[in-house]
Design an enzyme around this catalytic site. Sequence first.
Site: not given
Length: 419
Positions: A211-213
């Site tokens: 995933g990412n932030r």
Amino acid sequence: MTSATARIVLGVAGGVAAYKAADVLRRLVESGHDVTVVPTESALKFVGAPTWAALSHHPVSSEVWTDAHDVPHVALGRGADLVVVVPATADLLAKAAHGLADDLLTNTLLTARCPVLFAPAMHTEMWEHPATQANVATLRARGVIVLEPAIGRLTGADTGKGRLPDPGEIALLAQTLLAAPDAFPPDLVGRHVLITAGGTREPLDPVRFLGNRSTGLQGYALASVAAARGAQVTLIAANVSLPAPAGTAVIAVETALQMRDAVLATIEAGVDIVVMAAAVADFRPVDAAQYKIKKTGDPSRGPAPIELVTNPDILAELVTLRRSSAQPSAPVIVGFAAETGDADADPLEHGRAKLIRKGCDLLVVNAVGNGKAFGTPDNAAVILSADGPARDVPLGPKTVLAAAVWDEAVRRISVPPRP
Ligand code: CTP
């Protein structure tokens, strides 16, 4: 004037949602604003004057006779930088639309020359009644911002349109009007806009993902502002834990492939502007394991490699689709690019190359890293365009950047509004 020194009148009308106005009040006071609460008589049946006085640090009155020597019904409205009404009941909207002035709040509404924001709450039938709709249309035609109510649980056991928009969203939109009084022109009326928000998650196994932030704050700010400007809004949200912005239809997705499907299905229905604010994973694991991946028995062998495959580029696909459509100029397509500089180029140079590579109309470039942009309420960006000069948006609320994006996108729409 900076927004931190603003004088705000918070009108509270008589509905159960009056208790949520206390939350809006807290947020505005904590942001440093000087807030005077003006409840109606019936609002005081729901929440008493001591609550408003204690939270606002100001005396509270509903009628024009208290301290008449100060002529409060004129002074309050004239001195305000912003009037916010939470909740705006059907009765209050009717009085405001017709210019009635039988208490301090309605008098204040007539004397105010600043932006006015109404956050309605009532039962669905009352909101949908032609009388209320006509009053809302009258107010909007005068430049008053009337938010759409949210959809959800109402006071009884019923569910529908009529819930007060989330107090956090109301406070945010109020702050936006202080920072940028022209943030909500009604230029998206008759327009359908599609926004993607959040960050996709690509499953590795039932418990883990790549995933990412991204938190979705910028995409949600875009949706909130578009709805306030009158748009029909479809918000495709990947893994966002924020309340749905009022007046928007949210489609929840998890992965890039699900986002692609939702975007393409929505485009089919006819869309005037697409803003791809989501952080879409470029790669996904070839296969998501059916069971949780276990540590291997022999630590010296290390973990098994994860094989990745490239995800479709949704934005590039939209550009290709548009080129081959009967209307090659619609919809307007806007991309976002969170960039860090590197040894080869600075963030803006990367952005310019990406705008050309992707073929979209606008690319909103923001520098990230070192805590910038992700999960913060503020953002700074440069809006690059394929057909004109770049627009610099200095650090400020994400809603103000959203308003600038809509300004630029609306100017590029080439088809007439929908009936
Ligand atoms: N985007 C998309 N589909 C993808 C990847 C990105 O639609 N598979 C969209 C994003 O929503 C954003 C824009 O493309 O609007 C730019 O995203 P970004 O990740 O910066 O672009 P990439 O093409 O992945 O470039 P990079 O090599 O810098 O990651």
